[in-house]
Design a protein around this motif. Structure first.
Motif, PDB file in Angstrom:
ATOM      1  N   UNK A 137       0.829  -1.206   0.000  1.00  7.90           N
ATOM      2  CA  UNK A 137       0.000   0.000   0.000  1.00  7.90           C
ATOM      3  C   UNK A 137       0.861   1.252   0.000  1.00  7.90           C
ATOM      4  N   UNK A 138       1.909   1.266   0.822  1.00  3.57           N
ATOM      5  CA  UNK A 138       2.777   2.425   0.909  1.00  3.57           C
ATOM      6  C   UNK A 138       3.437   2.724  -0.432  1.00  3.57           C
ATOM      7  N   UNK A 139       4.002   1.714  -1.058  1.00  2.00           N
ATOM      8  CA  UNK A 139       4.691   1.903  -2.338  1.00  2.00           C
ATOM      9  C   UNK A 139       3.726   2.338  -3.426  1.00  2.00           C
ATOM     10  N   UNK A 140       2.583   1.690  -3.525  1.00  5.36           N
ATOM     11  CA  UNK A 140       1.615   2.029  -4.576  1.00  5.36           C
ATOM     12  C   UNK A 140       1.099   3.451  -4.391  1.00  5.36           C
ATOM     13  N   UNK A 141       0.773   3.838  -3.169  1.00  4.47           N
ATOM     14  CA  UNK A 141       0.237   5.178  -2.939  1.00  4.47           C
ATOM     15  C   UNK A 141       1.282   6.248  -3.225  1.00  4.47           C
ATOM     16  N   UNK A 142       2.517   6.047  -2.761  1.00  8.30           N
ATOM     17  CA  UNK A 142       3.570   7.048  -2.981  1.00  8.30           C
ATOM     18  C   UNK A 142       3.900   7.173  -4.467  1.00  8.30           C
ATOM     19  N   UNK A 143       4.124   6.052  -5.133  1.00  8.77           N
ATOM     20  CA  UNK A 143       4.490   6.089  -6.551  1.00  8.77           C
ATOM     21  C   UNK A 143       3.347   6.645  -7.391  1.00  8.77           C
ATOM     22  N   UNK A 144       2.123   6.218  -7.113  1.00  2.55           N
ATOM     23  CA  UNK A 144       0.972   6.700  -7.874  1.00  2.55           C
ATOM     24  C   UNK A 144       0.759   8.207  -7.670  1.00  2.55           C
ATOM     25  N   UNK A 145       0.942   8.675  -6.444  1.00  5.97           N
ATOM     26  CA  UNK A 145       0.801  10.104  -6.170  1.00  5.97           C
ATOM     27  C   UNK A 145       1.848  10.915  -6.923  1.00  5.97           C
ATOM     28  N   UNK A 146       3.090  10.450  -6.931  1.00  3.67           N
ATOM     29  CA  UNK A 146       4.140  11.159  -7.660  1.00  3.67           C
ATOM     30  C   UNK A 146       3.884  11.173  -9.166  1.00  3.67           C
ATOM     31  N   UNK A 147       3.409  10.072  -9.701  1.00  7.74           N
ATOM     32  CA  UNK A 147       3.100  10.003 -11.131  1.00  7.74           C
ATOM     33  C   UNK A 147       1.961  10.971 -11.475  1.00  7.74           C
ATOM     34  N   UNK A 148       0.892  10.966 -10.689  1.00  7.44           N
ATOM     35  CA  UNK A 148      -0.239  11.863 -10.958  1.00  7.44           C
ATOM     36  C   UNK A 148       0.164  13.317 -10.788  1.00  7.44           C
ATOM     37  N   UNK A 149       0.979  13.603  -9.810  1.00  8.76           N
ATOM     38  CA  UNK A 149       1.455  14.962  -9.599  1.00  8.76           C
ATOM     39  C   UNK A 149       2.283  15.428 -10.798  1.00  8.76           C
ATOM     40  N   UNK A 150       3.140  14.551 -11.319  1.00 11.51           N
ATOM     41  CA  UNK A 150       3.939  14.887 -12.490  1.00 11.51           C
ATOM     42  C   UNK A 150       3.094  15.104 -13.734  1.00 11.51           C
ATOM     43  N   UNK A 151       2.116  14.245 -13.944  1.00 11.30           N
ATOM     44  CA  UNK A 151       1.230  14.391 -15.100  1.00 11.30           C
ATOM     45  C   UNK A 151       0.451  15.699 -15.008  1.00 11.30           C
ATOM     46  N   UNK A 152      -0.073  16.001 -13.824  1.00 11.34           N
ATOM     47  CA  UNK A 152      -0.812  17.262 -13.672  1.00 11.34           C
ATOM     48  C   UNK A 152       0.094  18.453 -13.905  1.00 11.34           C
ATOM     49  N   UNK A 153       1.287  18.402 -13.341  1.00 10.82           N
ATOM     50  CA  UNK A 153       2.205  19.537 -13.459  1.00 10.82           C
ATOM     51  C   UNK A 153       2.690  19.745 -14.897  1.00 10.82           C
ATOM     52  N   UNK A 154       2.925  18.677 -15.618  1.00 12.33           N
ATOM     53  CA  UNK A 154       3.451  18.796 -16.978  1.00 12.33           C
ATOM     54  C   UNK A 154       2.385  19.071 -18.031  1.00 12.33           C
ATOM     55  N   UNK A 155       1.206  18.476 -17.891  1.00 13.34           N
ATOM     56  CA  UNK A 155       0.240  18.517 -18.981  1.00 13.34           C
ATOM     57  C   UNK A 155      -1.078  19.238 -18.667  1.00 13.34           C
ATOM     58  N   UNK A 156      -1.544  19.184 -17.431  1.00 13.55           N
ATOM     59  CA  UNK A 156      -2.906  19.622 -17.155  1.00 13.55           C
ATOM     60  C   UNK A 156      -3.029  20.970 -16.463  1.00 13.55           C
ATOM     61  N   UNK A 157      -2.008  21.415 -15.756  1.00 13.97           N
ATOM     62  CA  UNK A 157      -2.159  22.632 -14.984  1.00 13.97           C
ATOM     63  C   UNK A 157      -2.171  23.863 -15.891  1.00 13.97           C
ATOM     64  N   UNK A 158      -2.967  24.836 -15.525  1.00  9.08           N
ATOM     65  CA  UNK A 158      -2.970  26.079 -16.313  1.00  9.08           C
ATOM     66  C   UNK A 158      -1.693  26.853 -16.081  1.00  9.08           C
TER      67      UNK A 158
END
Length: 57
Positions: free
Chosen positions: A35-56
């Motif tokens: 759970x710890x690994x999946x949550x941390x890695x998934x959060x970092x991936x989503x944060x990167x995707x939002x920061x690179x592609x989705x944020x205004x």
């Protein structure tokens, strides 16, 4: 952080699906570590995707 509400719904839905898959396959044996690994890695991936592609800009 000004994020539309549906980004949170997508984040939670995909994260739950990913945790379910990891639980089903038992890729990492200790449940708490899995759970710890999946949550941390998934959060970092989503944060990167939002920061690179989705944020205004």
């Amino acid at each position: 952080m000004d994020v539309p509400w549906y980004y949170f719904i997508i984040y939670v839905a995909v994260g739950s699906l990913l945790l379910w898959i990891f639980d089903k396959r038992e890729i990492i044996k200790p449940k708490s570590l899995r759970y710890f690994i999946v949550i941390i890695v998934y959060t970092l991936i989503c944060w990167g995707i939002y920061d690179l592609f989705l944020c205004p800009e």
